[in-house]
Design an enzyme around this catalytic site. Structure first.
Site, mmCIF file in Angstrom:
data_model
loop_
_atom_site.group_PDB
_atom_site.id
_atom_site.type_symbol
_atom_site.label_atom_id
_atom_site.label_comp_id
_atom_site.label_asym_id
_atom_site.label_seq_id
_atom_site.Cartn_x
_atom_site.Cartn_y
_atom_site.Cartn_z
ATOM 1 N N CYS A 80 -29.436 7.775 -6.407
ATOM 2 C CA CYS A 80 -28.435 8.862 -6.027
ATOM 3 C C CYS A 80 -27.149 8.663 -7.114
ATOM 4 O O CYS A 80 -26.284 9.845 -7.133
ATOM 5 C CB CYS A 80 -27.873 8.678 -4.901
ATOM 6 S SG CYS A 80 -29.050 8.633 -3.410
ATOM 7 N N HIS A 325 -27.631 16.846 -0.025
ATOM 8 C CA HIS A 325 -27.653 15.869 -1.106
ATOM 9 C C HIS A 325 -29.085 16.045 -1.993
ATOM 10 O O HIS A 325 -29.811 15.189 -1.710
ATOM 11 C CB HIS A 325 -27.659 14.621 -0.219
ATOM 12 C CG HIS A 325 -27.574 13.436 -1.236
ATOM 13 N ND1 HIS A 325 -27.230 13.370 -2.714
ATOM 14 C CD2 HIS A 325 -27.824 12.083 -0.873
ATOM 15 C CE1 HIS A 325 -27.248 12.175 -3.022
ATOM 16 N NE2 HIS A 325 -27.742 11.034 -1.932
#
Ligand SMILES: [Zn+2]
Lengths: 381, 139
Positions: A80, A325
């Site tokens: 991420c 996301h």
């Protein structure tokens, strides 16, 4: 080391768009950032791109449609935090004088990835992963510990999500754009106690891009460009070195490095964008970023300081919870949103007079580490 | 019937005194590593001796996972268990569906069980069972 500035930012649509290619999503973000910077794409001297799933020559795949060839292109992966890593890499090349103008891109097609609709697992051969650990499980265990050590309640965790969706409802780019009550968040499907579905970020496709430049170039295109005052990227440390699982120490270390470089204190920060893939972790980040004293994360949330109109609004974009996301895009996207805040372009979620903004992103989990990669950037005008 | 295979070698074994996790202890600084490390993860020195962590621990926290994956059906319970030498271990907990989560601090004991099947073989790994009556070695 030379000063580095953000010249332009851009985002693609965020949402479930399995029909859209990496080149399409990344190109939309890159074109928007190039247009925002007011430059010609032929001036770009370096491209850093990040993608987690099915990654191969991401920069070239995107830039070949924009007329950018014969420059240095690098493709990075850091879970991420991959997008933050692309930003950091371009920052270093400009600061060191290798290039004067470049673009960093993060892109992800989650709906066509191998983990679409699944709980994001660690690497295939990771021991804890084989025994049943996944991202929501890791954060659910941390949330359990927050309830034991911090007096946090399921309602507190739900409130983080309510706050994110309050902000997201104001952001036309958000995947959700819908408000929820604490009761609705708590009543949504249980994923891993106490984390319910509406406390998890959704599966999202999307891209974000940032054009960065040296001072000489930046001053030709902008009167008051946003300065990258602090930039830090650090790997995780051994889990045995932290006193408890209610801190992600790599986040605290990255923040300390960025604060020191920027010469600012946590109390100077006007607005924050951070990794809220799961609602409960936001409370941990408050403490790791020094927005409140260790142990006071729940109190800071309850005080309303991190909500719209509060002392230090956190995730006014809607965050990962509401905006979505697309893994490697998020580290770039937080730079876009902080830049917009510092330029006063954030519309209904604008933090009045914001001068100092902080963009944080964490990524990855592996047996024995607190997490894999932590990044903090501090931007100023 | 083929013999069950361990998830990986050198992590655990059955002994006369019951199952144990296998760790390494640094002869220079005393740091204990689980899984065992070829050199100390804390001070970097190579002199490591094998130690058995035994089977007794204490629950730090637990959660029920309501989404399954290719190995585990929904509703499995996991947690962190603190073992002797302060070693924090992630593992599944043997809790039946509908049973309350054991409270933090509950004494736990290790068991070695088949966790899933792969290529017609049972894969052995470890999990913890609440042992409320048992005195925790850690505490
Ligand atoms: Zn040692």
């Amino acid at each position: 080391m030379r000063e580095v500035f953000v010249l332009g930012v851009g985002q693609s649509d965020f949402g479930k768009m399995p029909e859209r290619s990496i080149a399409d999503l990344g190109g939309q973000a890159a074109r928007a950032a190039i247009a925002d910077a007011g430059i010609n794409s032929a001036q770009i001297q370096a491209v850093f791109s990040s993608r987690v799933y099915d990654a191969m020559i991401t920069s070239q795949t995107i830039m070949k449609d924009l007329g950018v060839t014969r420059v240095e292109m690098v493709n990075v992966e850091n879970a991420c935090a991959g997008g933050s890593t692309a930003i950091r890499s371009l920052y270093k090349d400009i600061a060191a004088g290798f290039v004067d103008l470049g673009i960093a891109i993060g892109v992800e097609s989650m709906t066509t990835s191998p983990i679409a609709g699944k709980l994001i697992p660690p690497d295939r051969d990771d021991l804890d992963g084989q025994l049943g650990l996944s991202m929501p499980v890791l954060f659910a265990l941390q949330a359990q510990r927050l309830m034991a050590t911090h007096g946090a309640t399921p309602e507190d965790f739900a409130q983080v999500s309510v706050k994110a969706h309050d902000f997201g409802a104001l952001n036309p780019r958000a995947q959700y754009q819908k408000r929820f009550t604490v009761e609705e968040v708590l009543a949504s499907r249980m994923i891993a106690d106490p984390i319910t579905l509406l406390q998890c970020c959704p599966n999202t496709d999307g891209a974000a891009a940032v054009v960065m430049a040296s001072a000489d170039v930046a001053k030709k295109y902008a009167e008051a460009p946003v300065r990258v005052a602090g930039s830090a990227l650090i790997s995780g440390d051994y889990d045995f070195r932290r006193s408890d699982i209610t801190t992600l120490e790599l986040g605290a270390r990255a923040a300390a490095l960025a604060y020191e470089q920027a010469g600012v204190a946590p109390s100077d920060v006007d607005v924050v964008e951070l990794h809220d893939a799961f609602a409960s972790e936001e409370i941990v980040h408050y403490e790791d970023l020094g927005l409140c004293a260790r142990g006071d994360g729940v109190g800071l949330l309850r005080s309303g300081a991190t909500s719209l109109g509060g002392r230090i609004p956190v995730n006014p974009s809607g965050g990962l919870l509401s905006l979505g996301h697309p893994l490697a895009a998020s580290g770039v996207r937080v730079i876009c949103d902080i830049t917009d805040q510092l330029r006063g372009r954030s519309g209904a979620s604008q933090v009045p007079g914001a001068k100092v903004g902080l963009a944080q992103m964490l990524g990855g989990v592996a047996t024995g580490l607190d997490a894999a990669a932590g990044s903090v950037h501090i931007l100023t005008v | 019937m083929t013999n069950p295979v361990p998830l990986r070698e050198g992590l655990f074994r059955e002994t006369a005194a019951g199952p144990t996790l296998l760790a390494s202890c640094c002869t220079a600084c005393g740091h204990t590593s689980y899984p065992p490390a070829p050199r100390c993860l804390d001070c970097g020195r190579e002199a490591q001796e094998p130690v058995e962590l035994g089977s007794d621990g204490e629950l730090l926290c637990a959660t029920v996972v309501h989404m399954g994956n290719h190995r585990y059906p929904p509703g499995y319970t996991v947690g962190y268990v603190t073992m002797p030498h302060g070693v924090r271990v992630f593992a599944q907990l043997a809790i039946s569906a509908g049973e309350d989560l054991p409270a933090p601090g509950t004494p736990m004991t290790l068991e070695i069980v088949p966790m899933w099947r792969e290529q017609e073989q049972d894969v052995l790994a470890y999990r913890f069972v609440p042992a409320p009556g048992k005195e925790s070695a850690h505490a």
